[in-house]
Design an enzyme around this catalytic site. Sequence first.
Site, short mmCIF file in Angstrom:
data_model
loop_
_atom_site.label_atom_id
_atom_site.label_comp_id
_atom_site.label_asym_id
_atom_site.label_seq_id
_atom_site.Cartn_x
_atom_site.Cartn_y
_atom_site.Cartn_z
N CYS A 1 -5.14 16.62 0.19
CA CYS A 1 -5.34 15.27 0.73
C CYS A 1 -4.72 15.11 2.12
O CYS A 1 -5.02 14.14 2.82
CB CYS A 1 -4.70 14.22 -0.18
N HIS B 1 -15.56 10.66 -7.21
CA HIS B 1 -14.24 11.26 -7.03
C HIS B 1 -13.11 10.24 -7.17
O HIS B 1 -12.28 10.35 -8.06
CB HIS B 1 -14.18 11.93 -5.65
N GLU C 1 -11.49 -13.86 -7.49
CA GLU C 1 -10.20 -14.38 -7.04
C GLU C 1 -9.35 -13.30 -6.36
O GLU C 1 -8.61 -13.57 -5.42
CB GLU C 1 -9.44 -14.96 -8.24
N HIS D 1 -4.21 8.03 -2.96
CA HIS D 1 -5.51 8.55 -3.38
C HIS D 1 -5.57 8.55 -4.91
O HIS D 1 -4.74 9.16 -5.57
CB HIS D 1 -5.70 9.98 -2.86
N HIS E 1 -8.01 8.74 -8.67
CA HIS E 1 -9.19 9.33 -9.30
C HIS E 1 -9.74 8.38 -10.36
O HIS E 1 -10.08 8.80 -11.46
CB HIS E 1 -8.83 10.67 -9.96
#
Length: 223
Positions: free
Chosen positions: A89, A189, A132, A107, A109
């Site tokens: 990443c 992903h 909301e 990140h 998943h």
Amino acid sequence: MTSAELGCLETGDLRVSGELICKICQDLYNSGWVTGTGGGITIRSGDAIVIAPSGVQKERMQLEHLFVMSLKTREYLHKPLQALKPSQCTPLFLAAYTCRDAYACIHTHSQEAILLSQIFPDSDYFSASGFEVLQHIPRGSKKNGFYSVTETVRIPFINNTAHESDLHDSLKAAILAYPEACAVIVRDHGIYCWGDTWQDTKMNTEAVEYLFQAYLRSRKIKV
């Protein structure tokens, strides 16, 4: 592990960022947004960033597992003694730092992000209004304010690749093309989400993931 072995992670601000990463990794795991070694997180500390590694189960993340990189030189200031690999990443985290001057990036998943990829196979973005939770999603940055319930938020999609690091160019392009988004969905992903502080990043991630859940449930009810 001794202080000497921990190196720069033993210093104040970097250690705080590292400890936060370990705690947030546990929170992400408990939320079901990451499993096993999947997902990632980074937090900024001055001109350095602390990054969770590849290959460590998120709920077991420890300070000794983390990497530290210089934002200026892109060189690692600290590597764990264990034979761990830097997160794939990392190039994507750097895109958030350079394009948005982010303080942190998460990140996930999440299954919801994957489902949205199936629902909108031909769209460049996911859009929603009337929820909301939109009031807790910033227009790219909280400096620009937040969405209202009646407004429409758009979160871009990018296509997945065999190697996560290869997503850098498409993620960077999506960040620049959608300046009022605080996240990008990687098809089939997960998501990348950022913020002006680590607290904002965590809250932005929670708000976006909540929006996904609410949207999918409302769609199911309407069918």
